[in-house]
Design a protein around this motif. Structure first.
Motif, PDB file in Angstrom:
ATOM      1  N   LYS A  33       1.049  -1.156   0.221  1.00 36.86           N
ATOM      2  CA  LYS A  33       0.060   0.085  -0.139  1.00 36.86           C
ATOM      3  C   LYS A  33       0.707   1.553  -0.015  1.00 36.86           C
ATOM      4  N   ILE A  34       2.226   1.170   0.586  1.00 36.31           N
ATOM      5  CA  ILE A  34       2.980   2.449   0.666  1.00 36.31           C
ATOM      6  C   ILE A  34       3.417   2.748  -0.763  1.00 36.31           C
ATOM      7  N   TYR A  47       8.708  16.853  -4.571  1.00 31.54           N
ATOM      8  CA  TYR A  47       9.391  15.986  -3.850  1.00 31.54           C
ATOM      9  C   TYR A  47       8.927  14.629  -3.624  1.00 31.54           C
ATOM     10  N   TYR A  48       9.863  13.675  -4.049  1.00 34.92           N
ATOM     11  CA  TYR A  48       9.207  12.462  -4.079  1.00 34.92           C
ATOM     12  C   TYR A  48       9.444  11.558  -2.752  1.00 34.92           C
ATOM     13  N   PRO A  49       8.656  11.309  -1.975  1.00 34.74           N
ATOM     14  CA  PRO A  49       8.396  10.943  -0.889  1.00 34.74           C
ATOM     15  C   PRO A  49       9.116   9.276  -0.560  1.00 34.74           C
ATOM     16  N   ARG A  50       9.896   9.081   0.298  1.00 36.07           N
ATOM     17  CA  ARG A  50      10.452   7.979   0.652  1.00 36.07           C
ATOM     18  C   ARG A  50       9.609   6.872   0.889  1.00 36.07           C
ATOM     19  N   ILE A  51      10.098   5.900   0.109  1.00 34.02           N
ATOM     20  CA  ILE A  51       8.804   4.715   0.298  1.00 34.02           C
ATOM     21  C   ILE A  51       9.678   3.352   0.920  1.00 34.02           C
ATOM     22  N   VAL A  52       9.488   3.080   1.942  1.00 29.78           N
ATOM     23  CA  VAL A  52      10.436   1.824   2.555  1.00 29.78           C
ATOM     24  C   VAL A  52       9.227   0.643   2.889  1.00 29.78           C
ATOM     25  N   ILE A  53       9.520  -0.284   2.179  1.00 30.62           N
ATOM     26  CA  ILE A  53       8.748  -1.392   2.154  1.00 30.62           C
ATOM     27  C   ILE A  53       9.398  -2.589   2.973  1.00 30.62           C
ATOM     28  N   LEU A  54       8.587  -2.997   4.042  1.00 34.00           N
ATOM     29  CA  LEU A  54       9.089  -3.974   5.094  1.00 34.00           C
ATOM     30  C   LEU A  54       8.657  -5.458   4.515  1.00 34.00           C
ATOM     31  N   GLN A  55       9.263  -6.336   4.281  1.00 36.49           N
ATOM     32  CA  GLN A  55       8.735  -7.581   3.863  1.00 36.49           C
ATOM     33  C   GLN A  55       8.757  -8.672   5.141  1.00 36.49           C
ATOM     34  N   TYR A  56       8.279  -8.228   6.121  1.00 37.68           N
ATOM     35  CA  TYR A  56       8.239  -9.047   7.138  1.00 37.68           C
ATOM     36  C   TYR A  56       7.138  -9.961   6.928  1.00 37.68           C
ATOM     37  N   ALA A  57       6.317  -9.832   6.249  1.00 36.76           N
ATOM     38  CA  ALA A  57       5.058 -11.107   6.001  1.00 36.76           C
ATOM     39  C   ALA A  57       5.583 -12.156   5.598  1.00 36.76           C
ATOM     40  N   LYS A  58       6.313 -12.049   4.402  1.00 33.96           N
ATOM     41  CA  LYS A  58       6.962 -13.288   4.019  1.00 33.96           C
ATOM     42  C   LYS A  58       8.096 -13.999   4.983  1.00 33.96           C
ATOM     43  N   THR A  59       8.782 -13.073   5.792  1.00 33.44           N
ATOM     44  CA  THR A  59       9.756 -13.851   6.573  1.00 33.44           C
ATOM     45  C   THR A  59       8.843 -14.629   7.905  1.00 33.44           C
ATOM     46  N   ILE A  60       7.829 -13.956   8.285  1.00 34.84           N
ATOM     47  CA  ILE A  60       7.031 -14.545   9.281  1.00 34.84           C
ATOM     48  C   ILE A  60       6.278 -15.744   9.048  1.00 34.84           C
ATOM     49  N   LEU A  61       5.637 -15.739   7.601  1.00 35.29           N
ATOM     50  CA  LEU A  61       5.033 -16.950   6.982  1.00 35.29           C
ATOM     51  C   LEU A  61       5.834 -18.061   6.661  1.00 35.29           C
ATOM     52  N   ASN A  62       7.004 -17.885   6.361  1.00 34.10           N
ATOM     53  CA  ASN A  62       8.108 -18.654   5.885  1.00 34.10           C
ATOM     54  C   ASN A  62       8.407 -19.483   7.223  1.00 34.10           C
ATOM     55  N   GLU A 208      -3.974 -11.815   6.580  1.00 31.38           N
ATOM     56  CA  GLU A 208      -4.912 -10.987   6.691  1.00 31.38           C
ATOM     57  C   GLU A 208      -4.807 -10.655   8.361  1.00 31.38           C
ATOM     58  N   ASP A 209      -4.419 -11.157   9.154  1.00 33.33           N
ATOM     59  CA  ASP A 209      -4.193 -11.001  10.605  1.00 33.33           C
ATOM     60  C   ASP A 209      -3.148  -9.616  10.884  1.00 33.33           C
ATOM     61  N   ILE A 210      -2.128  -9.586   9.999  1.00 32.30           N
ATOM     62  CA  ILE A 210      -0.964  -8.836  10.215  1.00 32.30           C
ATOM     63  C   ILE A 210      -0.972  -7.964   9.272  1.00 32.30           C
ATOM     64  N   ILE A 211      -1.575  -7.776   8.292  1.00 31.32           N
ATOM     65  CA  ILE A 211      -1.230  -6.831   7.023  1.00 31.32           C
ATOM     66  C   ILE A 211      -1.629  -5.293   7.503  1.00 31.32           C
ATOM     67  N   SER A 212      -2.324  -5.166   8.291  1.00 26.29           N
ATOM     68  CA  SER A 212      -2.716  -3.730   8.794  1.00 26.29           C
ATOM     69  C   SER A 212      -1.810  -3.034   9.627  1.00 26.29           C
ATOM     70  N   ILE A 213      -1.134  -4.125  10.495  1.00 28.19           N
ATOM     71  CA  ILE A 213      -0.071  -3.590  11.318  1.00 28.19           C
ATOM     72  C   ILE A 213       1.158  -3.320  10.402  1.00 28.19           C
ATOM     73  N   MET A 217       3.479   0.103   9.909  1.00 28.64           N
ATOM     74  CA  MET A 217       4.954   0.337  10.331  1.00 28.64           C
ATOM     75  C   MET A 217       5.578   1.094   9.051  1.00 28.64           C
ATOM     76  N   GLU A 218       4.989   0.413   7.734  1.00 28.13           N
ATOM     77  CA  GLU A 218       5.578   1.191   6.542  1.00 28.13           C
ATOM     78  C   GLU A 218       5.492   2.743   6.722  1.00 28.13           C
ATOM     79  N   ASP A 219       4.099   3.087   6.762  1.00 30.36           N
ATOM     80  CA  ASP A 219       3.659   4.434   6.547  1.00 30.36           C
ATOM     81  C   ASP A 219       4.443   5.231   7.698  1.00 30.36           C
ATOM     82  N   LEU A 220       4.666   4.776   8.945  1.00 27.84           N
ATOM     83  CA  LEU A 220       5.435   5.343   9.911  1.00 27.84           C
ATOM     84  C   LEU A 220       6.903   5.715   9.678  1.00 27.84           C
TER      85      LEU A 220
END
Length: 417
Positions: A33-34, A47-62, A208-213, A217-220
């Protein structure tokens, strides 16, 4: 109607389910979404805003999948029954099939498996992608048929599984037509699904339980990165009268201004409250770990030193709870697979006794870190008081990969002596 399956795959419920699976696939592939952040205007410039993608989901599911099935399962029961099953498992590479089934079930809520005979009459399994699978249920939630549907180069392909036959259709050339029909020796595909509070027929992705969190985190962290860079653009402010003139030559010290007596000049800048950021981010990350049942130590979020076996179990207690639930879900599919394998072996003339077959079970070995010295000392003590058999010692030993083979080697060494 012979082409009823085209209407089935076009139902609104099925289309919503498939679109949800495709959205999850895109998220795991990095489409977050970010990425929708728009270009801003700052100081009169784009100004091109910074976009930080956290791939925690793949790590947690794996981690969730590997924790349960990183170590191969053990089939237990009478040797007359488990020997043919172990042979099927080895030839069909079913340890890998189990891992892939659990991986898809954790990520998408469902996985489908179809058993068949290959050209050499060996039993193998085909895993049907969850986005291609359309199980058909009656009013009592009993599966009556199964549709596998996908498109390649604008051609739609359908494979219809009935309890006794399998049909293949496609619309190549613009007209839907049947291309083949075969006997079905294993019945309908096996459905692996986890718990869904709304629908008993389909599972629910753990993502689906963690995607909003994760989105928060990415937005913050992205917006904090923006404020950090904007912080280095202070605003110059002059208080009082500025004297006329060129000021100090920029060739000497880089730049300067002349001020009248009593005047002042300063650079105003934003103050970064990094402590607030740190507090919010750590709170979100802890919530992510708690909800996903992931031990903090697995994501390097906790420092540890030498631990006893009890301490390790406490650290991984939430992971054990989650693995226990996944074990229950995948065990149901495995038991159905064993029944199908039994029927298929009988077609090859291999008969398995029903009473002995009912005693077949599966033992999972969680990938929890172990204090091997404590385990071996406990097994040694139990053996000395005749509290456990040699076979039991081998089954619980962290160094034994195949209990049956190891026991045969021990017996052969005893005969040689």
């Amino acid at each position: 109607m012979s082409q009823w399956f085209t209407e089935e795959v076009s139902k609104v419920d099925n289309m919503k389910r498939i679109n949800n699976i495709l959205d999850i696939k895109e998220y795991l592939a990095g489409k977050h979404k970010i990425l929708n952040r728009q270009v801003e205007e700052y100081n009169g410039k784009k100004y091109y805003p910074r976009i930080v993608i956290l791939q925690y989901a793949k790590t947690i599911l794996n981690f969730e999948t590997a924790y349960l099935l990183q170590n191969p399962i053990t089939i237990t029961g009478e040797d007359k029954v488990i020997s043919p099953l172990q042979k099927v498992y080895k030839i069909g590479n079913y340890n890998n099939v189990d891992f892939r089934n659990l991986d898809k079930m954790v990520k998408y809520g469902n996985s489908y498996e179809y058993l068949y005979f290959d050209d050499m009459k060996n039993i193998r399994s085909k895993i049907i992608n969850p986005e291609d699978g359309y199980p058909v249920y009656d009013h009592a939630n009993n599966m009556t048929s199964f549709i596998e549907h996908y498109c390649v180069d604008n051609v739609s392909y359908y494979t219809i599984y009935y309890p006794d036959i399998v049909q293949q259709w496609n619309d190549e050339g613009g007209q839907l037509h049947q291309t083949g029909q075969f006997n079905n020796v294993s019945g309908l595909p096996i459905v692996y699904k986890n718990m869904n509070e709304i629908d008993d027929c389909f599972g629910r992705s753990d993502l689906e339980d963690i995607i909003s969190i994760l989105d928060n985190m990415e937005d913050l962290i992205s917006k904090f990165s923006d404020s950090f860079y904007k912080h280095h653009n202070p605003i110059p402010v002059v208080i009082g009268q500025q004297l006329k003139g060129e000021g100090i030559s920029p060739n000497i010290v880089g730049g300067g201004i002349n001020l009248d007596d009593g005047a002042d000049a300063k650079m105003l800048e934003n103050k970064l409250d990094y402590k607030s950021f740190e507090s919010i981010y750590n709170t979100l990350k802890q919530a992510l770990l708690d909800i996903s049942n992931t031990p903090a130590v697995s994501l390097n979020s906790q420092e540890i030193s030498n631990l006893s076996e009890v301490s390790i179990k406490l650290l991984f207690s939430l992971a054990d709870v989650k693995a226990g639930l996944n074990e229950k879900f995948i065990r149901e599919g495995m038991q159905e697979r064993f029944r199908k394998i039994k029927n298929m072996l009988e077609l090859k003339g291999i008969h398995l006794d029903d009473d002995l077959f009912n005693g077949v079970d599966v033992v999972f070995q969680y990938a929890r870190p172990q204090n091997e010295k404590d385990i071996i000392d406990n097994l040694k003590t139990l053996r000395e008081i005749n509290g456990i058999s040699i076979e039991g010692v081998l089954e619980h030993s962290p160094y034994t990969t195949d209990t049956k083979v190891e026991l045969e080697k021990i017996n052969s060494e005893g005969n040689k002596c």
